[in-house]
Structures are given as structure tokens and as C-alpha cells.
Design an enzyme around this catalytic site. Structure first.
Site, PDB file in Angstrom:
ATOM      1  N   LYS A  60       4.428   0.766   9.226  1.00 32.13           N
ATOM      2  CA  LYS A  60       4.521   2.023   8.488  1.00 32.13           C
ATOM      3  C   LYS A  60       3.853   3.166   9.240  1.00 32.13           C
ATOM      4  CE  LYS A  60       3.193   0.087   4.602  1.00 32.13           C
ATOM      5  NZ  LYS A  60       2.426  -0.021   3.377  1.00 32.13           N
ATOM      6  N   GLU A  76       0.869  -1.163   0.000  1.00 38.18           N
ATOM      7  CA  GLU A  76       0.000   0.000   0.000  1.00 38.18           C
ATOM      8  C   GLU A  76       0.915   1.225   0.000  1.00 38.18           C
ATOM      9  OE1 GLU A  76      -2.786   0.237   3.257  1.00 38.18           O
ATOM     10  OE2 GLU A  76      -3.498   2.183   2.536  1.00 38.18           O
ATOM     11  N   ARG A  80       4.989 -12.821   9.740  1.00 35.79           N
ATOM     12  CA  ARG A  80       5.680 -11.579   9.435  1.00 35.79           C
ATOM     13  C   ARG A  80       7.002 -11.531  10.171  1.00 35.79           C
ATOM     14  NH1 ARG A  80       2.359  -6.984   9.329  1.00 35.79           N
ATOM     15  NH2 ARG A  80       4.111  -5.707   9.934  1.00 35.79           N
TER      16      ARG A  80
HETATM   17  P1  ATP Z   1       2.472  -1.962   7.736  1.00 31.84           P
HETATM   18  O1  ATP Z   1       1.671  -2.460   8.892  1.00 31.84           O
HETATM   19  O2  ATP Z   1       3.867  -1.646   8.078  1.00 31.84           O
HETATM   20  O3  ATP Z   1       1.794  -0.872   6.972  1.00 31.84           O
HETATM   21  P2  ATP Z   1       1.421  -3.685   5.818  1.00 31.84           P
HETATM   22  O4  ATP Z   1       1.340  -5.148   5.844  1.00 31.84           O
HETATM   23  O5  ATP Z   1       0.143  -2.952   6.036  1.00 31.84           O
HETATM   24  O6  ATP Z   1       2.553  -3.230   6.784  1.00 31.84           O
HETATM   25  P3  ATP Z   1       1.617  -3.457   3.024  1.00 31.84           P
HETATM   26  O7  ATP Z   1       2.103  -2.322   2.206  1.00 31.84           O
HETATM   27  O8  ATP Z   1       0.177  -3.804   2.968  1.00 31.84           O
HETATM   28  O9  ATP Z   1       2.049  -3.148   4.500  1.00 31.84           O
HETATM   29  O10 ATP Z   1       2.509  -4.743   2.763  1.00 31.84           O
HETATM   30  C1  ATP Z   1       2.900  -5.203   1.515  1.00 31.84           C
HETATM   31  C2  ATP Z   1       3.305  -6.642   1.667  1.00 31.84           C
HETATM   32  O11 ATP Z   1       4.391  -6.751   2.582  1.00 31.84           O
HETATM   33  C3  ATP Z   1       2.172  -7.470   2.201  1.00 31.84           C
HETATM   34  O12 ATP Z   1       2.103  -8.658   1.463  1.00 31.84           O
HETATM   35  C4  ATP Z   1       2.569  -7.736   3.628  1.00 31.84           C
HETATM   36  O13 ATP Z   1       2.050  -8.945   4.071  1.00 31.84           O
HETATM   37  C5  ATP Z   1       4.093  -7.728   3.551  1.00 31.84           C
HETATM   38  N1  ATP Z   1       4.675  -7.345   4.837  1.00 31.84           N
HETATM   39  C6  ATP Z   1       4.453  -6.217   5.537  1.00 31.84           C
HETATM   40  N2  ATP Z   1       5.105  -6.231   6.702  1.00 31.84           N
HETATM   41  C7  ATP Z   1       5.785  -7.400   6.751  1.00 31.84           C
HETATM   42  C8  ATP Z   1       6.634  -8.026   7.711  1.00 31.84           C
HETATM   43  N3  ATP Z   1       6.950  -7.437   8.872  1.00 31.84           N
HETATM   44  N4  ATP Z   1       7.149  -9.235   7.418  1.00 31.84           N
HETATM   45  C9  ATP Z   1       6.860  -9.829   6.269  1.00 31.84           C
HETATM   46  N5  ATP Z   1       6.060  -9.320   5.326  1.00 31.84           N
HETATM   47  C10 ATP Z   1       5.510  -8.113   5.555  1.00 31.84           C
HETATM   48 MG    MG Z   2      -1.496  -3.341   4.646  1.00 29.42          MG
END
Ligand code: ATP
Ligand code: MG
Length: 556
Positions: free
Chosen positions: A271, A37, A261
Site C-alpha cells: 500500500k 489498516e 503472502r
Molecule cells: P501493505 O504492506 O500493503 O500495507 P499490510 O499487510 O500492511 O499490507 P493490512 O491492511 O495490514 O496491510 O492487511 C490486512 C490483511 O491483509 C492482513 O491480514 C495481511 O496479512 C493481509 N495481506 C496484506 N497483504 C497481503 C498479501 N500480499 N497476501 C496475502 N495477504 C495479505
Molecule cells: Mg499492516
């Protein structure tokens, strides 16, 4: 760690892919996607997901899409779209296709109409609070909304008017009609669209209804022909819904697979929270070298290889855990040790004067640039003269036991230079030593005595006249707590932010190092790895401490 797992040769996701290839489920195709995102910069957790998705496709001769999940216009920005692409490329990966979930807004809308016509979706006017109440809990079933059995024609009419902008934000939503008493809360008539009169960074003002994650994600995967849709564990309970949508739309069905994760001690991987650190000025931007963002790590001196190797080392887990930050440091040191040229630099200077060394004389000391590489015999010249800087910690007026460095009456080796013995001290009014006077033995050039006498201590130095003063930025962990999200009693997570995690000092580097360009990394002998910061100017580098030399993790 065995040789096998070290090569990342097996993990449970590969077993799934192997089985699918065996059964011909996806005609032997492997097509993954990385779906960020664009609401912030990528962090080390995303690096794990990137390595996994791109690595898996590469290993099976498949493809990987980069797809921006841009369904929350109020939080998203083109700055993030650009930084994300830069970071993925820097990590060493290139996508086969670049898409945006917003590319599919028209298609998703048409599919929503289909579900309404099939009697599988309805417009609901419950307030947010009522929705919550009607949803029930883990132990209590939900109950049907009074609008659930609205006639299809009325649903179509309302949904079209939602799209046309007739209603304010929050007035109503489109929900899938599934099962309000399902044990899986995601099945209790999940919201598909909400009204949001917001400008979108790509679609402008065309839409005032936006799809929810669950409605957009699986369908986007389906449109792109994704085979294995890899996501993190918190989406496990969304999988039945993912499957329900593609099944009820009667479209191609990818396979969602969840993994744990990445959580790293002392690192914050959210983020939203990282954005808060940027917005409140705790750090100097998303690429602050203390940030666990990919851009911050790059500026700190991490290499793409070190991050990729780290992701390989930790493997792919099915259960959540916290990885020791020391493992990341270990991967970093391992890579820098092989690559970084060696140089002389004094970070915390103390002047020494060789009283019997001829004034004005300068000698050339030859220092191997890549001593770690037996094949590489490259050397460089460091000037040696009468006045030098050594590290303040390499002198002790009253040495403690086992101290092998310079002290009054003691002889030490100036690395590849001469053996010197301290005899006099100059002090300031407060009694601090400001200069140490030493004598040298002219017979010991190169650092060895012809009479074979043993000198245990070897210290580094730079010539005071020739060395170049540089700004050195020293960093500590941004957080004091191993789990920075866990707040101390009665406070929030920001209480874990360390004060003074950045200290700035003036160091002195050998003349060659003055040419360093942003991104150039050195091992300053006996000190650690340092990288030239983008704030450097020609001839005036600014150095970030990347990491010290001691590896505490390898010892464990
Ligand atoms: P955040 O909570 O930091 O915003 P998010 O999962 O909402 O993380 P996205 O931009 O939706 O962020 O993530 C893109 C991809 O990265 C998704 O497939 C998510 O599952 C993966 N991802 C995000 N954080 C991690 C993590 N700590 N370990 C492994 N994969 C991750
Ligand atoms: Mg997300």
C-alpha cells in the site's frame, strides 16, 4: 493441478481447523476476521486474505468480522475505510460484524493498567536511538533499560500522565516487561503504547497515546471471540508475543496462523508504494486500471469471480513464492470467455471501399452474441455497407509468407459478410496506404462461395458510416521488472515504472456497442476483452483494454 486441490478442498489451515473441531478446542466454532489498516486501498494481496478468511468461515458455517486496524491515526483516513468496504462487497463477501480497533481503546488502556499493576509493564524514557541500542541484535542479547525496575506506583502515575497529554511525542513509551535476552527480539520488552498527539478519524482528540500493533491485535481478536487469526508469514515471530499478552491478561486466547503472502510478477503489493504512485501522479488515482488495487482491477474489467477463482487456484502456501501474473490473466480470460457478449470493433482502422457495392445500400448482418454458449442463440444486427473499416494489421501490401489476410489480388472473408478481393490502393504523400479498394462477390453473403472455393482468411470489420468512434485506452504492465520492488543497481524501485504504459487510440465499434454503460464488458472479436470505463458518457463510451485473447499461461 488435481481435481481435489482445484476445488480448494484442502489446505493446511483447514487441517488445523479440522483438528480443532476434532478436539473441541473452540467448541466447533470458526470465527475469522479480516483486519485491514485503513491507510490505502486494498490490493490483490488483500483479495487473497479476504477470500481465505471469508471462504474458510463460509465453508465451516462460521463467521467473519471486518475489523479496521486503525491504530496509526496519522496515516489513516475515512476515504480508505469506505473504499475497503466497497471492495470487499464487490468481491462478493459480507461481514458478520464491523469493528474498529479504536472501539477497544478504553479496554486496552485498562488492560495496560493491569499489566503495570502486575509488574509486567513499565514506562520507559530511553530515546528511540537508545532503545535500538539496548535492544541488541539477532546474535547479541539486549540489555535492561535503567527504567525497567521503576516502582509500580511511578509507572501508573507516568502512564496516566502520558494519557492526559502532559508529555510531547516520543518523550516516553509503555513497554511490556518480558525478557531483554530472549532469542526472539519481539520478546525484548516490546513497546505497547507511544505518545502521538494526532487527531484520529474516529476517536477525535480523545487519545494522545496509541497502542502498537502487537498490543492491539491479539486483544482485539480475543474481545471478538475470533478462533483462527490468520495473518501473513512476517508475523510468525510475533506469535509468542500474541500468546504472551492474552495469557498474562488471562483472557480468551485465539489461535494465530500464518500463511505466505501473495506476490505476483509485475504487480506491486504494498500500500505504501502504491500510495506513492498515486501521490506522485504516476497513475491517475488508486483506481487507475493499471493499478493492482481491487478498485483498479474492477475498472480494468476484472470480475469478482475471476479474482476469487484465481485465489482458489493458487491455494494457500506456507512458504513465500511469486505467482506468475499469467495465472491471474488465465482466470480472467476463463471467466470473460464465458460471460462476455461478442461484438465487432476495429481498434486501429484502415478504410476499405467496395467499389462494386451499390452506393447507399445497407444490409443487415446477423452476428451471434454468445457463440461460446451453445444454449444461447441470441444474435444482433450489424450494418454492412460500401465503406468499411478493417484493422490496419489485416492488410499487407507485400504479404509475408503464411499471411492469410487481405493483400493486393487476395480474396478474404469479411466475417459473416462477403468475400472481397483487393485491387487498388490509395496512398498519402509519404506512401502510407490510406484506403484499399476491393470488389465483392455478391453471391457470397454470409461469407461462403456457392462454388465451394476456399478462402482461408477471415477478418472483422465495421461499417464506416454506421460505426461509432470511441476512445480506447490500451494498457501494458505498469512495471518493466518482474519483481517491481527489486531496484536496478543504484536506483530505487520507481526506476521500474514503465513509460507509456497507457496509450490512447480512437477505435470504431458497431452501433449496438455505443450504448455500453460503465462496467459493461465485450469481447471485440479477434481483438480482446474491453470494458466501458466510468469516464463513458451516454452514447459515447470509453473503453479500457481488459486483456488480449492469447493465453500464454495455459500453453505452459
Ligand atoms: P501493505 O504492506 O500493503 O500495507 P499490510 O499487510 O500492511 O499490507 P493490512 O491492511 O495490514 O496491510 O492487511 C490486512 C490483511 O491483509 C492482513 O491480514 C495481511 O496479512 C493481509 N495481506 C496484506 N497483504 C497481503 C498479501 N500480499 N497476501 C496475502 N495477504 C495479505
Ligand atoms: Mg499492516
Amino acid at each position: 493441478m488435481t481435481e481435489e486441490t482445484n476445488k480448494s478442498s484442502s489446505n493446511f489451515i483447514k487441517s488445523i481447523v479440522d483438528a480443532d473441531n476434532e478436539s473441541g478446542k473452540f467448541d466447533n466454532r470458526v470465527h475469522t476476521r479480516f483486519p485491514p489498516e485503513p491507510n490505502g486501498y486494498l490490493h490483490v494481496g488483500h483479495a487473497k486474505s479476504i477470500c481465505l478468511n471469508f471462504g474458510l468461515a463460509a465453508e465451516y458455517g462460521g463467521k467473519t468480522n471486518l475489523r479496521f486496524d486503525d491504530t496509526n491515526p496519522t496515516k489513516e483516513d475515512v476515504e480508505y475505510v469506505e473504499s475497503i468496504q466497497e471492495d470487499i462487497r464487490w468481491l462478493g463477501f459480507e461481514w458478520d460484524n464491523l469493528y474498529f480497533a479504536s472501539d477497544y481503546f478504553d479496554q486496552l488502556y485498562d488492560w495496560a493498567l493491569k499489566l503495570i499493576k502486575d509488574g509486567k509493564a513499565y514506562v520507559d524514557q530511553l530515546s528511540a536511538e537508545e532503545m535500538r541500542e539496548y535492544r541488541g541484535t539477532l546474535t547479541k542479547p539486549g540489555k535492561d533499560s535503567p527504567h525497567r525496575d521503576r516502582p509500580i506506583e511511578e509507572n501508573l502515575d507516568l502512564f496516566e500522565r502520558m494519557k492526559a497529554g502532559e508529555f510531547p511525542d516520543g518523550a516516553m513509551v509503555l513497554r511490556a516487561k518480558i525478557d531483554m535476552s530472549s532469542p526472539n527480539i519481539n520478546f525484548r520488552d516490546p513497546v505497547m503504547y507511544r505518545i502521538l498527539h494526532a487527531h484520529h478519524h474516529r476517536t477525535g482528540d480523545k487519545w494522545c497515546i496509541y497502542p502498537m500493533y502487537d498490543w492491539a491485535h491479539g486483544q482485539s481478536d480475543s474481545i471478538e471471540g475470533i478462533t483462527h487469526s490468520i495473518c501473513t508469514l512476517e508475523f510468525e515471530n510475533n506469535r509468542p508475543l500474541y500468546d504472551w499478552f492474552v495469557e498474562n491478561l488471562d483472557i480468551y486466547a485465539p489461535q494465530q496462523i500464518e500463511f505466505a503472502r501473495l506476490n505476483l510478477s509485475y504487480m506491486m503489493t504494498s500500500k505504501r508504494k502504491l500510495k506513492q504512485l498515486v501521490d506522485t501522479g504516476v497513475v491517475n488515482g488508486w483506481d487507475d486500471p493499471r493499478m493492482p488495487t481491487i478498485s483498479g482491477m474492477r475498472r480494468r474489467g476484472f470480475t469478482p469471480e475471476s479474482i476469487r477463482n484465481f485465489c482458489d487456484m493458487i491455494g494457500v502456501a506456507r512458504a513465500n513464492s511469486v505467482v506468475d501474473f499469467g495465472m491471474l490473466e488465465h482466470a480472467l480470460r476463463d471467466d470473460l470467455n464465458q460471460k462476455a457478449p461478442r461484438a465487432l470493433a476495429v481498434i486501429d482502422p484502415l478504410k476499405i471501399v467496395i467499389t462494386n457495392y451499390p452506393e447507399g445500400q445497407v444490409e443487415e448482418v446477423e452476428v451471434p452474441t454468445y457463440p461460446q454458449d451453445k444454449e444461447n442463440t441470441e444474435t444482433h444486427i450489424v450494418p454492412f455497407s460500401r465503406e468499411l473499416y478493417i484493422e490496419r494489421s489485416d492488410f499487407m501490401e507485400e504479404p509475408v509468407s503464411k499471411y492469410r489476410r487481405l493483400a493486393p489480388g487476395r480474396e478474404v472473408r469479411l466475417m459473416r459478410g462477403y468475400l472481397v478481393t483487393a485491387h487498388d490502393l490509395v496512398k498519402d504523400e509519404e506512401g502510407n496506404v490510406t484506403e484499399v479498394h476491393v470488389t465483392y462477390d455478391p453471391e457470397t453473403f454470409g461469407g461462403f462461395a456457392p462454388d465451394g472455393r476456399k478462402v482461408k482468411g477471415t477478418i472483422h470489420w465495421v461499417s464506416a458510416e454506421h460505426a461509432v468512434p470511441v476512445e480506447v485506452r490500451n494498457y501494458e504492465h505498469l512495471f518493466t521488472a518482474e519483481n517491481p520492488s527489486e531496484a536496478p543497481e543504484g536506483e530505487d524501485w520507481t526506476a521500474n515504472v514503465r513509460e507509456n504504459s497507457l496509450t490512447v487510440t480512437t477505435g470504431y465499434v458497431e452501433p449496438d456497442v455505443a450504448d455500453a454503460k460503465p462496467g459493461d464488458t465485450y469481447q471485440f472479436l479477434r481483438n480482446g476483452y474491453y470494458v466501458a470505463d466510468p469516464d463513458s458518457e451516454p452514447g459515447k463510451p470509453v473503453f479500457n483494454l481488459t486483456i488480449g485473447l492469447r493465453d500464454t499461461w495455459a500453453k505452459k
